[in-house]
Motif scaffolding. Sequence first.
Motif, PDB file in Angstrom:
ATOM      1  N   ASN A   1     -28.437 -28.388  12.750  1.00 10.63           N
ATOM      2  CA  ASN A   1     -27.312 -28.082  13.514  1.00 10.63           C
ATOM      3  C   ASN A   1     -26.238 -26.888  12.941  1.00 10.63           C
ATOM      4  O   ASN A   1     -25.953 -26.230  13.877  1.00 10.63           O
ATOM      5  CB  ASN A   1     -26.476 -29.337  13.460  1.00 10.63           C
ATOM      6  CG  ASN A   1     -25.298 -29.344  14.352  1.00 10.63           C
ATOM      7  OD1 ASN A   1     -25.226 -28.465  15.277  1.00 10.63           O
ATOM      8  ND2 ASN A   1     -24.479 -30.263  14.621  1.00 10.63           N
ATOM      9  N   LEU A   2     -26.668 -26.844  11.642  1.00 11.22           N
ATOM     10  CA  LEU A   2     -25.767 -25.697  11.027  1.00 11.22           C
ATOM     11  C   LEU A   2     -26.548 -24.461  11.566  1.00 11.22           C
ATOM     12  O   LEU A   2     -25.735 -23.481  11.784  1.00 11.22           O
ATOM     13  CB  LEU A   2     -25.883 -26.046   9.535  1.00 11.22           C
ATOM     14  CG  LEU A   2     -24.706 -27.154   9.146  1.00 11.22           C
ATOM     15  CD1 LEU A   2     -24.944 -27.271   7.633  1.00 11.22           C
ATOM     16  CD2 LEU A   2     -23.441 -26.553   9.083  1.00 11.22           C
ATOM     17  N   MET A   3     -27.683 -24.453  11.489  1.00 12.93           N
ATOM     18  CA  MET A   3     -28.558 -23.122  11.934  1.00 12.93           C
ATOM     19  C   MET A   3     -28.298 -22.686  13.063  1.00 12.93           C
ATOM     20  O   MET A   3     -28.116 -21.684  13.593  1.00 12.93           O
ATOM     21  CB  MET A   3     -30.051 -23.391  11.668  1.00 12.93           C
ATOM     22  CG  MET A   3     -30.390 -23.473  10.336  1.00 12.93           C
ATOM     23  SD  MET A   3     -30.381 -21.993   9.287  1.00 12.93           S
ATOM     24  CE  MET A   3     -31.278 -20.883  10.356  1.00 12.93           C
ATOM     25  N   GLN A   4     -28.262 -23.729  14.208  1.00 12.29           N
ATOM     26  CA  GLN A   4     -28.089 -23.319  15.640  1.00 12.29           C
ATOM     27  C   GLN A   4     -26.714 -23.005  15.763  1.00 12.29           C
ATOM     28  O   GLN A   4     -26.351 -22.045  16.581  1.00 12.29           O
ATOM     29  CB  GLN A   4     -28.464 -24.578  16.396  1.00 12.29           C
ATOM     30  CG  GLN A   4     -27.699 -25.679  16.652  1.00 12.29           C
ATOM     31  CD  GLN A   4     -26.533 -25.301  17.515  1.00 12.29           C
ATOM     32  OE1 GLN A   4     -26.416 -24.865  18.496  1.00 12.29           O
ATOM     33  NE2 GLN A   4     -25.398 -26.462  17.280  1.00 12.29           N
ATOM     34  N   SER A   5     -25.691 -23.523  15.130  1.00 15.68           N
ATOM     35  CA  SER A   5     -24.436 -23.031  15.088  1.00 15.68           C
ATOM     36  C   SER A   5     -23.817 -21.789  14.618  1.00 15.68           C
ATOM     37  O   SER A   5     -23.224 -20.910  15.325  1.00 15.68           O
ATOM     38  CB  SER A   5     -23.239 -24.132  14.672  1.00 15.68           C
ATOM     39  OG  SER A   5     -23.450 -24.063  13.331  1.00 15.68           O
ATOM     40  N   ALA A   6     -24.791 -21.437  13.597  1.00 15.37           N
ATOM     41  CA  ALA A   6     -24.628 -19.948  13.067  1.00 15.37           C
ATOM     42  C   ALA A   6     -25.186 -18.800  13.969  1.00 15.37           C
ATOM     43  O   ALA A   6     -24.506 -17.689  14.070  1.00 15.37           O
ATOM     44  CB  ALA A   6     -25.457 -19.912  11.770  1.00 15.37           C
TER      45      ALA A   6
END
Length: 66
Positions: free
Chosen positions: A39-44
């Motif tokens: 989730n952190l990667m996709q939001s970045a």
Amino acid sequence: MTLDRAVLAFAGAMIFLSVALTLWVSPHFVWFTLFIGANLMQSAFTGFCPAAMVMRRLGLRPGCAF
């Protein structure tokens, strides 16, 4: 506290929680840790963060990322 810092603090707390659950409850909670990282990667890359949407509705000041 701005929305950006609140999202980062929430993500950090969830990672600590998921690692603790992995160590003390079940090794299957490692999937929760991986979900948080994904989730952190996709939001970045996309700028879309469900936690930021909820926190914005709770009245946190917007930051520069979300």
